[in-house]
Design a protein around this motif. Structure first.
Motif, short mmCIF file in Angstrom:
data_model
loop_
_atom_site.label_atom_id
_atom_site.label_comp_id
_atom_site.label_asym_id
_atom_site.label_seq_id
_atom_site.Cartn_x
_atom_site.Cartn_y
_atom_site.Cartn_z
N SER A 162 -2.36 -0.72 11.85
CA SER A 162 -1.22 -0.09 11.19
C SER A 162 -1.64 1.34 10.84
O SER A 162 -2.82 1.68 10.87
CB SER A 162 -0.81 -0.87 9.94
N TYR A 163 -0.65 2.18 10.47
CA TYR A 163 -0.93 3.61 10.25
C TYR A 163 -0.32 4.06 8.93
O TYR A 163 0.85 3.81 8.65
CB TYR A 163 -0.40 4.44 11.43
N ASP A 164 -1.16 4.73 8.15
CA ASP A 164 -0.78 5.21 6.81
C ASP A 164 -0.57 6.72 6.85
O ASP A 164 -1.52 7.48 7.04
CB ASP A 164 -1.88 4.84 5.82
N PRO A 165 0.68 7.20 6.66
CA PRO A 165 0.96 8.64 6.75
C PRO A 165 0.77 9.39 5.44
O PRO A 165 1.07 10.59 5.37
CB PRO A 165 2.43 8.66 7.17
N ALA A 166 0.28 8.73 4.39
CA ALA A 166 0.25 9.35 3.07
C ALA A 166 -0.55 10.64 3.06
O ALA A 166 -0.15 11.65 2.48
CB ALA A 166 -0.32 8.37 2.04
N ALA B 64 0.82 -1.21 0.00
CA ALA B 64 0.00 0.00 0.00
C ALA B 64 0.85 1.26 0.00
O ALA B 64 0.38 2.34 -0.33
CB ALA B 64 -0.92 0.01 1.22
N VAL B 65 2.12 1.12 0.38
CA VAL B 65 3.04 2.27 0.41
C VAL B 65 4.31 1.87 -0.34
O VAL B 65 4.67 0.69 -0.41
CB VAL B 65 3.38 2.67 1.86
N PRO C 127 -1.40 10.19 10.91
CA PRO C 127 -1.56 9.05 10.00
C PRO C 127 -2.90 8.33 10.20
O PRO C 127 -3.43 8.29 11.30
CB PRO C 127 -0.38 8.14 10.35
N LYS C 128 -3.38 7.77 9.12
CA LYS C 128 -4.69 7.11 9.14
C LYS C 128 -4.55 5.69 9.70
O LYS C 128 -3.79 4.88 9.20
CB LYS C 128 -5.26 7.03 7.72
N LEU D 54 4.18 7.20 13.75
CA LEU D 54 3.42 6.09 14.33
C LEU D 54 3.25 4.98 13.30
O LEU D 54 2.81 5.22 12.17
CB LEU D 54 2.06 6.59 14.82
N LEU D 55 3.60 3.75 13.69
CA LEU D 55 3.54 2.61 12.77
C LEU D 55 2.43 1.63 13.10
O LEU D 55 1.81 1.06 12.20
CB LEU D 55 4.87 1.86 12.78
#
Length: 419
Positions: free
Chosen positions: A380-384, A138-139, A390-391, A233-234
């Motif tokens: 998990s966290y998405d910083p995009a 996803a990243v 992060p989401k 944050l991960l």
């Protein structure tokens, strides 16, 4: 003797007047001479002083009853309205356990399980199948230093597309520091999923957070991940059984403050000043040092020295009555020989199948965490969209939303940051 009309004199009638069975004479005496004890004296028999005393007693009893009802209502109302995303069922169950009604909750959970056991056989729902197949990252990652892990052998043959295949959950500096995969938990419960996460222990920093109600108290660490502390944050995951009612059979320590009592022999997550984490048996593998900043204990190790422990099928080790054998939502955490972290959440797991999954994923020591739909979690966290906010994304869906640790959490949890 009867009169000329055939009637008996009143004094000869055994059921009439004071001479009849059970008849009461003045003063409360029966015809047999025994005095009958009335449960409550009539008002006419009370003196003014006795009447005043009765009024006072009645008012006191009424006030005590109303106070008890009000106290109960306030207590339950507080449980239903405290901040957080906990479901109504989880709030009521938590309230009952806090008021020494845990045995009742256990019986009700057992009954509910008997009436609606998990399905045997069948296929994964379409949503779960799509999640299992979605192995593309996803990243963006380049895998220069952290390759994707070799596929995990499925527990059910033949494997489904994407089953056991690792994919990127969170990246740090372009490397897949947090990876995850999905498998079916056993050959019988093929319509359920278990999710396995792996975290590179050398490239991540681990923090223990308290919950508002569990363990409660006042800690210097906040019961949430507030704005301004979310960059990097991960991942996050849930804590263990309750400390406050003794269910964890261990204690909680954070930044110099303790809830419960740290117990030798207890399975323990231990957090260090340098951001590292260990999982082990307290008093043998891990213990209190000046570098320890946090400890979360829960029951006993499920995996030790790379093997599932011999007592994994002993009910008393893993829950009340036969709950260790129930196929329910469970979670657990462990460490590999290299110090990486393995975390498992699943929809239909027993104590044994949870331990098996952690051991198969590479854990050399692993412990149980919380169970049932309300508590297991791995995000998990998405910083995009916004690196500072992060989401969060649920690895598996349970009762609480993925944002659960962005608000005041009711129970303790672990947050993982990039180094």
């Amino acid at each position: 003797m009867a009169d000329s009309a055939g009637r008996r004199p009143e004094s000869d009638d055994p059921g009439d007047g004071p001479s009849g069975p059970g008849a009461t004479c003045p003063g409360g005496a029966t015809a047999t001479g025994r005095r009958r004890r009335l449960p409550w004296k009539p008002r006419s028999a009370l003196t003014p002083r006795g009447l005043a005393r009765r009024k006072l007693t009645l008012r006191g009893a009424l006030a005590a009853g109303l106070l008890g009802i009000a106290t109960l209502g306030y207590s339950v109302g507080d449980a239903l309205t405290y901040p957080g995303d906990d479901s109504t069922a989880a709030r009521l169950a938590g309230w009952a356990r806090e008021h020494e009604l845990g045995a009742v909750v256990d019986k009700l959970e057992n009954l509910q399980y008997e009436l609606d056991p998990p399905q045997v056989g069948g296929s994964l729902p379409n949503e779960a199948l799509a999640r299992m197949r979605a192995t593309a990252p996803a990243v963006p990652v380049h895998h220069q230093d952290v390759p994707l892990r070799a596929p995990m052998r499925p527990l059910v043959a033949p494997g489904l597309p994407g089953e056991g295949v690792w994919r990127v959950l969170s990246a740090a500096h372009g490397e897949p520091v947090v990876q995850g995969t999905y498998v079916r938990p056993d050959r019988d419960h093929t319509s359920y999923q278990a999710a396995v996460a792996w975290i590179d222990g050398r490239r991540a920093r681990f923090e223990l957070h308290p919950g508002v109600r569990e363990p409660g108290g006042t800690f210097s660490v906040p019961p949430t991940i507030p704005q301004g502390r979310r960059t990097g944050l991960l991942a996050t995951w849930n804590g263990g059984f309750k400390v406050t009612d003794g269910g964890s059979r261990g204690g909680f320590y954070l930044a110099g403050d303790t809830a419960g009592e740290l117990r030798d022999g207890a399975a323990s997550e231990v957090f260090y000043r340098d951001g590292s984490i260990k999982v082990g048996q307290w008093g043998r593998d891990v213990g209190m040092t000046r570098e320890v900043v946090g400890v979360r204990q829960c029951l006993e190790l499920m995996v030790d020295d790379g093997k599932v422990v011999p007592g994994i099928d002993i009910d008393s080790k893993w829950g009340a009555t036969d709950q260790s054998r129930m196929f329910v939502e469970r979670s657990g955490v462990g460490v590999t020989a290299r110090g990486d972290v393995i975390m498992v959440v699943g929809q239909a797991l027993t104590a044994r199948t949870l331990a098996d999954l952690m051991q198969r994923a590479g854990a050399v020591r692993a412990m149980p965490l919380d169970m049932n739909r309300a508590w297991p979690s791995f995000m998990s966290y998405d910083p995009a969209g916004d690196p500072a906010n992060p989401k969060p994304v649920n690895l598996l869906d349970f009762d609480n939303p993925p944002e659960r640790y962005y608000t005041r959490a009711t129970r303790d949890f672990v947050a993982v940051y990039a180094k």
